[in-house]
Design a protein around this motif. Structure first.
Motif, PDB file in Angstrom:
ATOM      1  N   GLY A   5      98.385  33.735  65.592  1.00 11.05           N
ATOM      2  CA  GLY A   5      97.388  33.326  66.564  1.00 11.05           C
ATOM      3  C   GLY A   5      96.209  34.278  66.655  1.00 11.05           C
ATOM      4  N   ILE A   6      95.995  35.078  65.628  1.00  9.75           N
ATOM      5  CA  ILE A   6      94.922  36.070  65.618  1.00  9.75           C
ATOM      6  C   ILE A   6      93.890  35.679  64.558  1.00  9.75           C
ATOM      7  N   THR A   7      92.624  35.699  64.935  1.00  7.03           N
ATOM      8  CA  THR A   7      91.552  35.391  64.001  1.00  7.03           C
ATOM      9  C   THR A   7      91.081  36.667  63.317  1.00  7.03           C
ATOM     10  N   THR A   8      91.156  36.697  62.004  1.00  2.00           N
ATOM     11  CA  THR A   8      90.670  37.840  61.222  1.00  2.00           C
ATOM     12  C   THR A   8      89.647  37.350  60.212  1.00  2.00           C
ATOM     13  N   LEU A   9      88.668  38.180  59.935  1.00  2.00           N
ATOM     14  CA  LEU A   9      87.513  37.759  59.152  1.00  2.00           C
ATOM     15  C   LEU A   9      87.330  38.587  57.885  1.00  2.00           C
ATOM     16  N   ASP A  10      86.787  37.948  56.844  1.00  2.00           N
ATOM     17  CA  ASP A  10      86.456  38.595  55.578  1.00  2.00           C
ATOM     18  C   ASP A  10      85.014  38.254  55.228  1.00  2.00           C
ATOM     19  N   ALA A  11      84.323  39.176  54.558  1.00  2.00           N
ATOM     20  CA  ALA A  11      82.949  38.890  54.123  1.00  2.00           C
ATOM     21  C   ALA A  11      82.546  39.836  53.002  1.00  2.00           C
ATOM     22  N   SER A  12      81.594  39.376  52.191  1.00  2.00           N
ATOM     23  CA  SER A  12      81.035  40.232  51.136  1.00  2.00           C
ATOM     24  C   SER A  12      79.574  39.884  50.925  1.00  2.00           C
ATOM     25  N   ILE A  13      78.841  40.862  50.383  1.00  2.00           N
ATOM     26  CA  ILE A  13      77.423  40.671  50.088  1.00  2.00           C
ATOM     27  C   ILE A  13      77.105  41.479  48.837  1.00  2.00           C
TER      28      ILE A  13
ATOM     29  N   LEU B 193      68.114  38.372  42.484  1.00  2.00           N
ATOM     30  CA  LEU B 193      69.246  37.573  42.949  1.00  2.00           C
ATOM     31  C   LEU B 193      70.035  38.298  44.026  1.00  2.00           C
ATOM     32  N   ALA B 194      70.684  37.528  44.898  1.00  2.00           N
ATOM     33  CA  ALA B 194      71.596  38.087  45.894  1.00  2.00           C
ATOM     34  C   ALA B 194      72.563  36.998  46.327  1.00  2.00           C
ATOM     35  N   GLY B 195      73.689  37.416  46.904  1.00  2.00           N
ATOM     36  CA  GLY B 195      74.675  36.454  47.370  1.00  2.00           C
ATOM     37  C   GLY B 195      75.439  36.975  48.560  1.00  2.00           C
ATOM     38  N   SER B 196      76.046  36.052  49.294  1.00  2.00           N
ATOM     39  CA  SER B 196      76.853  36.412  50.465  1.00  2.00           C
ATOM     40  C   SER B 196      78.022  35.452  50.594  1.00  2.00           C
TER      41      SER B 196
END
Length: 328
Positions: A96-104, A200-203
């Motif tokens: 029941g816990i929200t955890t987040l991932d991200a990259s750039i 170029l770039a991305g996320s």
């Protein structure tokens, strides 16, 4: 005598280039070999990519930075309360816990990511801070949270959104964990872009697969899996079941295939074929890839039907259905 004949042959070949029609024919051949695409260009996965592209395009016009653009674009999705696959409003893990991932990432190899982070509204901005303000590429868990606090990121209340809570309560009735293929079975937004000068770039940002085991990390924060960018070649991003994408280093694979001469479309299709070959139970796995090369040419392909992407150019912002390996 043989040397003289060789000299005459070479001279005739050289002179032929100046004969009527021959030079034009050669020029046409060279022109045909030069890929044609669109620049500037911004691509993002799924229909939530449409509003994300709008913000990205506005930021690109404001600052001229493709990095600023891909960050601003996915920040839109991170705040979208209707989206249950990105941001703090996303569906939680089994606990029941929200955890987040991200990259750039940018095309010169600079990159940053965060994984298994809690209480941060904009993990994509935290990933950028990792890239620009630390000697590292990835921070995870409590370490990422501590870094966020040190950088002045506000901590949000750890509480499920109304929609996520309702869905979680319903899931707990059976507590089954089996991905089901449909167009909403995705867990990310990936965005890649190229500016008029060819930079170029991305996320990539996500709340991860719904009802995952606590601590699970998908492809989105892994450079080379969920995202890869190289100014010399192009960029790629991925969406879908992260484990299947990690197994083939999907985004890196696509960029390397483009480096070897494949078009973005050919590279995406090959990546899907390899993913299918390396994963069991493919009937229950959806994954899709999105790519752009340094000329502004585009490619997209998925395992199953249903994957779409948003494309923004100076002419407008449109949603496009991708092709897939399997048909309906």
């Amino acid at each position: 005598m043989s040397q003289r004949r060789k000299f005459i042959k070479q001279s005739l070949l050289g002179s032929a280039l100046f004969l009527p029609g021959v030079a034009a024919s050669c020029a046409q051949t060279n022109e045909q070999k030069t890929p044609s695409g669109e620049k500037p260009l911004i691509l993002s996965t799924w229909n939530h990519g449409l509003p994300a592209n709008q913000d990205a395009w506005a930021k690109l016009n404001e600052t001229g930075s493709i990095l600023d653009a891909v960050e601003a674009g996915v920040r839109n999705t991170e705040l979208d309360m209707e989206n249950l696959s990105v941001g703090l409003q996303g569906l939680p893990d089994r606990e029941g816990i929200t955890t987040l991932d991200a990259s750039i990432m940018t095309g010169d190899g600079s990159c940053g990511s965060v994984a298994f982070v809690r209480q941060i509204k904009h993990p994509i901005s935290l990933a950028r801070a990792v890239m620009e303000k630390t000697p590292h590429v990835m921070l995870a868990g409590e370490g990422a949270r501590q870094f966020a606090i040190a950088q002045g990121f506000p901590l949000e209340e750890e509480k499920l959104s109304t929609k996520a809570q309702e869905a979680y309560d319903q899931w707990r009735i059976t507590s089954q964990y089996k991905p089901v293929i449909n167009i909403e079975n995705h867990d990310t937004i990936g965005m890649i872009g190229i500016d008029a000068a060819g930079k170029l770039a991305g996320s990539c940002t996500t709340s991860g697969l719904a009802y995952k085991m606590h601590g699970r990390i998908g492809d989105s924060p892994i450079i080379g899996a969920g995202l890869f960018v190289d100014d010399e070649v192009g960029a790629a991003t991925a969406t879908g079941l992260g484990e299947s994408i990690i197994r083939i280093c999907g985004s890196f694979l696509i960029v390397e295939l483009m480096r070897q001469g494949r078009t973005p479309q050919e590279a995406c299709e090959e990546a899907v074929r390899r993913l299918i070959a390396k994963n069991k139970g493919i009937e229950d796995i959806q994954a899709g890839f999105l790519a752009i090369n340094k000329y502004g040419e585009v490619g997209a392909f998925a395992v199953h039907p249903g994957f779409n992407y948003a494309k923004a150019t100076a002419e407008g912002n449109v949603l496009i259905d991708s092709g897939s390996h399997f048909s309906k």
